[in-house]
Design a protein around this motif. Structure first.
Motif, PDB file in Angstrom:
ATOM      1  N   VAL A  11       0.837  -1.200   0.000  1.00 39.16           N
ATOM      2  CA  VAL A  11       0.000   0.000   0.000  1.00 39.16           C
ATOM      3  C   VAL A  11       0.873   1.252   0.000  1.00 39.16           C
ATOM      4  N   THR A  12       0.311   2.343  -0.493  1.00 39.20           N
ATOM      5  CA  THR A  12       1.012   3.628  -0.470  1.00 39.20           C
ATOM      6  C   THR A  12       0.533   4.445   0.721  1.00 39.20           C
ATOM      7  N   VAL A  13       1.306   5.464   1.050  1.00 40.60           N
ATOM      8  CA  VAL A  13       0.915   6.387   2.108  1.00 40.60           C
ATOM      9  C   VAL A  13      -0.424   7.028   1.739  1.00 40.60           C
ATOM     10  N   ARG A  14      -0.591   7.394   0.476  1.00 38.78           N
ATOM     11  CA  ARG A  14      -1.828   8.038   0.022  1.00 38.78           C
ATOM     12  C   ARG A  14      -3.044   7.132   0.257  1.00 38.78           C
ATOM     13  N   GLU A  15      -2.919   5.832  -0.040  1.00 39.64           N
ATOM     14  CA  GLU A  15      -4.043   4.907   0.168  1.00 39.64           C
ATOM     15  C   GLU A  15      -4.425   4.820   1.645  1.00 39.64           C
ATOM     16  N   VAL A  16      -3.425   4.709   2.490  1.00 37.40           N
ATOM     17  CA  VAL A  16      -3.678   4.625   3.933  1.00 37.40           C
ATOM     18  C   VAL A  16      -4.300   5.936   4.418  1.00 37.40           C
ATOM     19  N   LEU A  17      -3.759   7.049   3.954  1.00 36.04           N
ATOM     20  CA  LEU A  17      -4.273   8.360   4.336  1.00 36.04           C
ATOM     21  C   LEU A  17      -5.751   8.491   3.959  1.00 36.04           C
ATOM     22  N   GLU A  18      -6.097   8.169   2.727  1.00 35.04           N
ATOM     23  CA  GLU A  18      -7.484   8.308   2.270  1.00 35.04           C
ATOM     24  C   GLU A  18      -8.422   7.409   3.072  1.00 35.04           C
ATOM     25  N   LEU A  20      -7.915   6.368   6.240  1.00 33.60           N
ATOM     26  CA  LEU A  20      -8.014   6.926   7.591  1.00 33.60           C
ATOM     27  C   LEU A  20      -8.865   8.196   7.623  1.00 33.60           C
ATOM     28  N   GLN A  21      -8.805   8.998   6.570  1.00 31.30           N
ATOM     29  CA  GLN A  21      -9.561  10.253   6.546  1.00 31.30           C
ATOM     30  C   GLN A  21     -11.070  10.035   6.489  1.00 31.30           C
ATOM     31  N   GLN A  22     -11.504   8.829   6.228  1.00 27.53           N
ATOM     32  CA  GLN A  22     -12.935   8.533   6.280  1.00 27.53           C
ATOM     33  C   GLN A  22     -13.423   8.546   7.732  1.00 27.53           C
ATOM     34  N   GLU A  23     -12.501   8.351   8.658  1.00 26.45           N
ATOM     35  CA  GLU A  23     -12.846   8.303  10.079  1.00 26.45           C
ATOM     36  C   GLU A  23     -12.447   9.563  10.834  1.00 26.45           C
TER      37      GLU A  23
END
Length: 139
Positions: A11-18, A20-23
């Motif tokens: 996974v990329t940082v961007r995928e994890v960020l997106e 997490l930002q749902q929460e």
């Protein structure tokens, strides 16, 4: 780590960020720092992809949990008491899962051990009459 384990792929940082930002609101640099720390600790490996990295778990979530339990148990001054206390905290489902796990680890050979420990007919006869087999063969 939860996100990396959940996807079970690099996974990329961007995928994890997106995700997490749902929460909650979280900064890109925070996610990047956490993944970099996990890499430095050996929990994830990373591979360059352009100017970014793809991160992948080194071990499974189950292996991680097992390592934590083993570490905690090995630091106890009374491992048997720690296990008794731990088992006492378990739900019925957890105790059943533990019994299933023990059966898996023991394997089929160990499950047959109590029967194998019983003397066979020739052994039983020899145990009842010690020396009779020696007497018959030695004379």
């Amino acid at each position: 780590m939860t996100r990396v384990w959940k996807w079970n792929r690099p996974v990329t940082v961007r995928e994890v960020l997106e995700d997490l930002q749902q929460e909650r609101t979280i900064a890109y640099t925070t996610v990047m720092t956490v993944l970099d720390n996990l890499h430095q600790k050996g929990w994830v490996r990373r591979e360059a992809e352009g100017r970014a990295y793809r991160y992948e778990a080194v071990s499974t979530r189950a292996a991680y949990a097992a390592a934590l339990m083993n570490d905690a148990w090995s630091q106890s001054d009374n491992p048997a008491a720690a296990l008794v206390a731990f088992f006492g905290m378990m739900s019925e489902e957890q105790r059943q899962a533990l019994q299933d796990a023990v059966r898996i680890v023991q394997g089929p050979e160990t499950r047959q051990a109590p029967e194998a420990a019983e003397p066979r007919p020739a052994q039983a006869e020899q145990q009842e009459n010690p020396g009779s087999a020696e007497d018959a063969g030695g004379r």
